[in-house]
Design an enzyme around this catalytic site. Structure first.
Site, PDB file in Angstrom:
ATOM      1  CG  HIS A 235      86.430  -0.053 -58.925  1.00 47.80           C
ATOM      2  ND1 HIS A 235      85.245  -0.767 -59.524  1.00 47.80           N
ATOM      3  CD2 HIS A 235      86.105   1.153 -59.046  1.00 47.80           C
ATOM      4  CE1 HIS A 235      84.658   0.317 -60.162  1.00 47.80           C
ATOM      5  NE2 HIS A 235      85.070   1.441 -60.096  1.00 47.80           N
TER       6      HIS A 235
ATOM      7  CB  CYS B 138      82.222   1.841 -58.027  1.00 51.46           C
ATOM      8  SG  CYS B 138      82.792   3.470 -58.340  1.00 51.46           S
TER       9      CYS B 138
ATOM     10  CD  GLU C  81      86.348  -4.079 -59.128  1.00 51.38           C
ATOM     11  OE1 GLU C  81      86.320  -3.957 -57.908  1.00 51.38           O
ATOM     12  OE2 GLU C  81      85.815  -3.633 -60.071  1.00 51.38           O
TER      13      GLU C  81
HETATM   14  N1  GLN Z   1      79.067   6.636 -62.382  1.00 58.71           N
HETATM   15  C1  GLN Z   1      79.196   6.547 -61.049  1.00 58.71           C
HETATM   16  C2  GLN Z   1      80.386   7.692 -61.152  1.00 58.71           C
HETATM   17  O1  GLN Z   1      80.856   8.223 -61.881  1.00 58.71           O
HETATM   18  C3  GLN Z   1      80.217   5.188 -60.990  1.00 58.71           C
HETATM   19  C4  GLN Z   1      81.318   4.789 -61.479  1.00 58.71           C
HETATM   20  C5  GLN Z   1      81.813   3.674 -61.454  1.00 58.71           C
HETATM   21  O2  GLN Z   1      81.044   2.523 -61.079  1.00 58.71           O
HETATM   22  N2  GLN Z   1      83.370   3.238 -61.515  1.00 58.71           N
HETATM   23  O3  GLN Z   1      80.570   8.264 -59.656  1.00 58.71           O
END
Ligand code: GLN
Length: 523
Positions: free
Chosen positions: A499, A375, A501
């Site tokens: 994600h 992410c 995970e």
């Molecule tokens: N801050 C980034 C976004 O909003 C990544 C978010 C995250 O890592 N969950 O896109």
């Protein structure tokens, strides 16, 4: 409908979530349809607006719920997707009661915690429970908290309406100076529970040491329980062993007796046992660094740490996981990353530690260390590449530099209209198409995968060609949205917008982590 209510005594962080999950697994292993609900007494509508210092990571369900991290435990133990509806918060029920009041649905009545709020709590629990044989309901907080009272009252009333089993998980400390296990705090906590009108059917005693016969006898006497209803749940090195600890003491049969469940099969835990054994017998060690900024609280990276353990068990390696502070990588350079076999740049929000994460990516890229960006980690992989490979000076994500000349990461189009913070991100599971012949495709062995998301920003497609020409391939997409980046000239340099995970399970490790650890073993 049948219920197991799990309450907590004396302390928080006792492992009520693991206990509830283990009970869920045990009952499921006997052929029952089981689900688990977490009730959280805080007034936030969901966990999405809390930072990980408060309650650990925010877990994301496939249907886009931002939930308490215990839902992650439940999914891992039950090996099933749960819904946002498996996490009921005080915020949700209060809001709904007030909305109903405004609609005139209580016309003429004085709207009160009892019965209006408690009725709604029961309604919400029963809605989920309808499709299952047994529903485990874990009540957040500790007995005696003001906040959890309406939920405990609802749990008490449920006992009058439905077949219910009450299980109290309480702290039974071993006091080193006297070399004794102390039962007094738990006695008080059971009394507190009785004041509310709940007599527990079993007590799970959490502590460092196994219960002595004397401690068990005292706990049984003061809690008005037979000896066999006092369960010793002492610390174990491997939480995935807890179901066996409870099974050895016959907790599942005790629950069956009280709930009047007559027809059931023997425990079938073979697969689970195999997994637990693989975790414990794994030989070779790989050193994994998770670069993040919430390093003081391991719960902030709960699912991530578990996903690495699942992948390790699959290939027979023991991951040695260290949380590395992104902020110190900013000020002190990347020496702290020397000696690791794999580096993971975790997700996150906010400016703090960003340059440290970018430094870590440069380090992993240049030194050919298997590196995974998740992410925010994938977004910063893009920024690092733009700055140092494409020479786009001051390239950045709009999140951190709105005026950057090269916004290689920018706001998702639909986010431009958003004017509030709660549950407005791109959330939950979505299908992702993988490019055939790519590394990610070979890891999953499928063209279409489904993974979960939680973000506002995305890869800026205006830079697509520049990246592909310079060798960083885009190998996964959902609609036009970039989901996966990889650099084939490196042993493992992969960024994922999703994600991985959240979908990793003991019995179904996520392929991204298996790939990372395999690469780490080779280098
Ligand atoms: N801050 C980034 C976004 O909003 C990544 C978010 C995250 O890592 N969950 O896109």
């Amino acid at each position: 409908m049948k219920f197991v209510f799990v309450t907590g005594g004396v302390l928080s962080s006792l492992g009520k979530g693991i206990t509830s999950s283990s009970i869920g697994l045990l009952l499921k292993s006997r052929g029952l349809r089981v689900t688990i609900i977490k009730v959280d007494p805080y007034l936030n509508y969901d966990a999405g607006t809390m930072n990980p210092y408060q309650h650990g990571e925010v877990f994301v369900t496939d249907d886009g719920g931002e939930t308490d991290l215990d839902i992650g435990h439940y999914e891992r133990f039950l090996n099933e997707d749960l819904s946002r509806r498996n996490n009921v918060t005080a915020g949700q029920v209060y809001l709904e009661v007030i909305e109903r009041e405004r609609e005139g649905r209580y016309l003429g009545a004085t709207v009160q915690v009892v019965p209006h709020l408690t009725n709604l709590i029961k309604e919400r629990i029963k809605e989920v429970a309808r499709d299952y044989d047994v529903t485990v309901v874990e009540i957040g907080g500790t007995v005696g908290d003001i906040e959890s009272l309406p939920f405990l009252e609802a749990a008490r009333q449920m006992g009058l309406e439905e077949n219910s089993f009450y299980l109290h998980v309480s702290y039974v400390p071993f006091v080193r100076s006297v070399g004794e296990i102390k039962t007094k705090p738990t006695q008080h906590s059971v009394q507190k529970l009785r004041e509310i009108g709940i007599q527990p059917d079993a007590l799970v005693a959490r502590g460092e040491k196994p219960l002595t016969p004397e401690a068990r006898r005292k706990l049984a006497l003061f809690s008005s329980l037979p000896l066999r209803a006092v369960i010793s749940a002492h610390d174990l090195d491997n939480v995935y062993r807890v179901p066996f600890l409870l099974a050895e003491q016959d907790l599942d049969n005790l629950i069956f007796e009280k709930l009047g469940i007559g027809v059931y099969s023997d425990r079938n835990l073979t697969e689970w046992e195999n997994f637990v054994r693989r975790v414990e017998e794994a030989g070779e060690r790989v050193k994994v660094a998770i670069v993040g900024k919430y390093i003081e609280v391991r719960d902030a990276y709960k699912s991530l740490i578990e996903a690495i353990i699942h992948a390790g068990a699959r290939i027979g390696v023991k991951p040695d996981i260290t949380l590395v502070d992104a902020i110190s990588l900013e000020s002190k350079g990347t020496d702290a990353l020397k000696g690791y076999d794999a580096i993971i740049i975790a997700g996150g929000f906010g400016r703090r530690g960003i340059e440290g994460k970018i430094n870590a990516l440069t380090f992993g890229r240049e030194n050919r260390i298997p590196t995974l960006g998740i992410c925010l980690g994938m977004q910063l992989m893009t920024v690092e590449w733009a700055r140092n490979v494409l020479n786009l000076k001051n390239a950045h994500s709009e999140e951190f530099d709105p005026d950057t000349p090269h916004p290689v990461i920018h706001l998702l189009p639909e986010q431009k209209e958003v004017d509030r913070m709660g549950a407005t991100m791109r959330l939950g599971g979505q299908d992702i198409n993988l490019v055939e012949g790519s590394l990610i495709h070979s890891l999953y062995g499928r063209k279409v995968i489904r993974e979960r998301h939680r973000h506002r920003y995305e890869f800026n497609n205006a830079y697509r060609e520049k990246f592909e020409e310079s060798g960083l391939r885009i190998t996964g997409e959902a609609g036009g949205l970039v989901e996966v980046l990889e650099w084939p000239e490196h042993p493992f340099y992969v960024g994922v917008q999703f994600h991985p995970e959240y979908t990793s399970r003991p019995l179904r490790p996520n392929p991204v982590f298996v790939g990372l650890l395999k690469a780490a073993l080779k280098t």
